[in-house]
Design an enzyme around this catalytic site. Structure first.
Site, PDB file in Angstrom:
ATOM      1  N   GLN A  72       5.130  30.794 -66.760  1.00  0.00           N
ATOM      2  CA  GLN A  72       4.158  30.487 -65.705  1.00  0.00           C
ATOM      3  C   GLN A  72       4.843  30.093 -64.401  1.00  0.00           C
ATOM      4  O   GLN A  72       4.253  30.163 -63.327  1.00  0.00           O
ATOM      5  CB  GLN A  72       3.236  29.364 -66.216  1.00  0.00           C
ATOM      6  CG  GLN A  72       2.374  28.691 -65.180  1.00  0.00           C
ATOM      7  CD  GLN A  72       2.857  27.272 -64.891  1.00  0.00           C
ATOM      8  OE1 GLN A  72       3.969  26.880 -65.268  1.00  0.00           O
ATOM      9  NE2 GLN A  72       2.005  26.505 -64.228  1.00  0.00           N
ATOM     10  N   ARG A  73       6.133  29.723 -64.463  1.00  0.00           N
ATOM     11  CA  ARG A  73       6.809  29.232 -63.249  1.00  0.00           C
ATOM     12  C   ARG A  73       8.291  29.577 -63.195  1.00  0.00           C
ATOM     13  O   ARG A  73       8.892  29.558 -62.120  1.00  0.00           O
ATOM     14  CB  ARG A  73       6.651  27.710 -63.147  1.00  0.00           C
ATOM     15  CG  ARG A  73       7.365  26.958 -64.271  1.00  0.00           C
ATOM     16  CD  ARG A  73       6.824  25.568 -64.496  1.00  0.00           C
ATOM     17  NE  ARG A  73       7.472  24.929 -65.648  1.00  0.00           N
ATOM     18  CZ  ARG A  73       7.177  25.175 -66.908  1.00  0.00           C
ATOM     19  NH1 ARG A  73       6.240  26.063 -67.210  1.00  0.00           N
ATOM     20  NH2 ARG A  73       7.797  24.567 -67.895  1.00  0.00           N
ATOM     21  N   LYS A  86      18.477  30.724 -72.017  1.00  0.00           N
ATOM     22  CA  LYS A  86      18.154  30.844 -70.595  1.00  0.00           C
ATOM     23  C   LYS A  86      19.370  31.231 -69.760  1.00  0.00           C
ATOM     24  O   LYS A  86      19.233  31.927 -68.747  1.00  0.00           O
ATOM     25  CB  LYS A  86      17.553  29.539 -70.085  1.00  0.00           C
ATOM     26  CG  LYS A  86      16.156  29.262 -70.594  1.00  0.00           C
ATOM     27  CD  LYS A  86      15.573  28.003 -69.975  1.00  0.00           C
ATOM     28  CE  LYS A  86      14.162  27.752 -70.472  1.00  0.00           C
ATOM     29  NZ  LYS A  86      13.567  26.523 -69.886  1.00  0.00           N
ATOM     30  N   CYS A 185       6.710  17.571 -66.992  1.00  0.00           N
ATOM     31  CA  CYS A 185       5.763  18.658 -66.715  1.00  0.00           C
ATOM     32  C   CYS A 185       5.082  19.136 -67.997  1.00  0.00           C
ATOM     33  O   CYS A 185       3.953  19.617 -67.971  1.00  0.00           O
ATOM     34  CB  CYS A 185       6.486  19.822 -66.044  1.00  0.00           C
ATOM     35  SG  CYS A 185       7.139  19.423 -64.410  1.00  0.00           S
TER      36      CYS A 185
END
Length: 265
Positions: A72-73, A86, A185
Site C-alpha cells: 500500500q505504500r 526486501k 503504523c
C-alpha cells in the site's frame, strides 16, 4: 574522474543543466555512497530517487521480507516480490532503474554489534526505520562515527524529518530517551502517500549534502500534517548536555533498547 559518456550526459542532463549541480556535482553524486536503513515506506522512495539521480553506491539494510500489507505504500516492492527479502527486491528495482548503480546488500537488522562496521563505509545515512530502538541506535552510531544522517518518522497523516551533521543537533538533543510505549503504523495506520512525501525529502537532503548545495535541515525539525497540508519548521539547537553528541557524552558504547508497543483498535 568519471568518464561521462554520451549516455551518462543524456541520462543526467537535467541535473547537469542546474548551475548548482553541473558536471562537477553529478560527478560527486556518481562517486557517493549512501546507506539506507529500512526498505519500507521511507526507504522505498529514497532508494528510487537516489538511484535515479545516480548515487554510485547504495547500501541496503533490512531484515524483513515483503508482505502484502507493505504494498500500500512501499513502492519499491511489487506483488511478485511477496516473501522475498526486501533487500533483494530493492536491489533488483534499483538495477532495473539505473544499471550505473552498485548496490551492497546487508541482509538482517542493524545492531549494536554491526552498526559501526557498516556505516563507516558510507558518506551519508538515511534512517528509514519504523521503530524507536533502531532510530536511537542509528543516531548514536552516526554521532560516534562522525557520520551525517537524515532522520525520518511517520504516523497516520503526519511526518517529521531533520538532518544531522557533526556539530549540529542530533536526535537525542530533541528526544533524549525513547518513550516507554510507542505506536507503530501497523497498529495506528498510515496514509500511503505520507512516506512518499517524507522519503523524497530525505533523498533530497542526501543529494544536497553530497553536492554541497543549498541549506540542509540541520538544527531544524520539519513537520507536516497532510490532512491540513500544513508544514512547519521548528528551530532546534545542540544540547550542551546531550548524552550522545555533547563534549562529554554519557553514551560510550552502542546500546539496543527494548520497547513495548501500544495496540490501537
Amino acid at each position: 574522474m568519471i568518464d561521462f559518456s554520451e549516455e551518462k550526459i543524456t541520462r543526467y542532463s537535467r541535473h547537469i543543466l542546474l548551475p548548482e549541480i553541473g558536471i562537477i556535482g553529478q560527478e560527486k553524486i556518481l562517486n557517493a555512497k549512501i546507506l539506507i536503513v529500512g526498505l519500507g515506506g521511507l526507504g522505498s522512495p529514497a532508494a528510487l530517487y537516489l538511484a535515479a539521480a545516480g548515487i554510485g553506491t547504495i547500501g541496503l539494510i533490512d531484515g524483513d521480507t515483503v508482505d502484502l500489507t507493505n504494498l500500500q505504500r512501499q513502492i519499491i516492492h511489487s506483488t511478485n516480490d511477496l516473501d522475498k527479502p526486501k533487500t533483494e527486491s530493492a536491489a533488483e528495482k534499483i538495477k532495473n532503474l539505473n544499471p550505473d548503480i552498485k548496490t551492497i546488500i546487508h541482509q538482517g537488522r542493524l545492531t549494536a554489534e554491526n552498526a559501526l562496521d557498516i556505516i563507516k563505509n558510507y558518506d551519508f545515512i538515511i534512517d528509514g526505520t519504523d521503530n524507536f530502538p533502531v532510530k536511537y541506535l542509528i543516531n548514536d552510531a552516526c554521532v560516534m562515527a562522525g557520520k551525517p544522517f537524515s532522520h525520518g518518522g511517520i504516523l497516520r497523516f503526519q511526518g517529521q524529518t531533520f538532518t544531522h551533521l557533526p556539530g549540529t543537533a542530533c536526535y537525542r538533543c530533541i528526544f533524549s530517551q525513547p518513550p516507554e510505549k510507542a505506536t507503530t503504523c501497523a497498529e495506528a495506520g498510515i496514509l500511503g502517500a505520507i512516506p512518499g512525501m517524507l522519503g523524497t525529502i530525505q533523498a533530497a537532503e542526501a543529494l544536497k549534502y553530497v553536492t554541497n548545495t543549498g541549506e540542509l535541515l540541520t538544527n531544524r525539525l520539519l513537520t507536516f500534517d497532510a490532512k491540513s497540508m500544513v508544514f512547519n519548521i521548528i528551530k532546534i539547537k545542540p544540547n550542551k548536555n546531550c548524552i550522545s553528541c555533547s563534549e562529554n557524552p554519557q553514551i560510550k558504547q552502542l546500546v539496543e533498547y527494548k520497547q513495548d508497543y501500544c495496540t490501537l483498535k
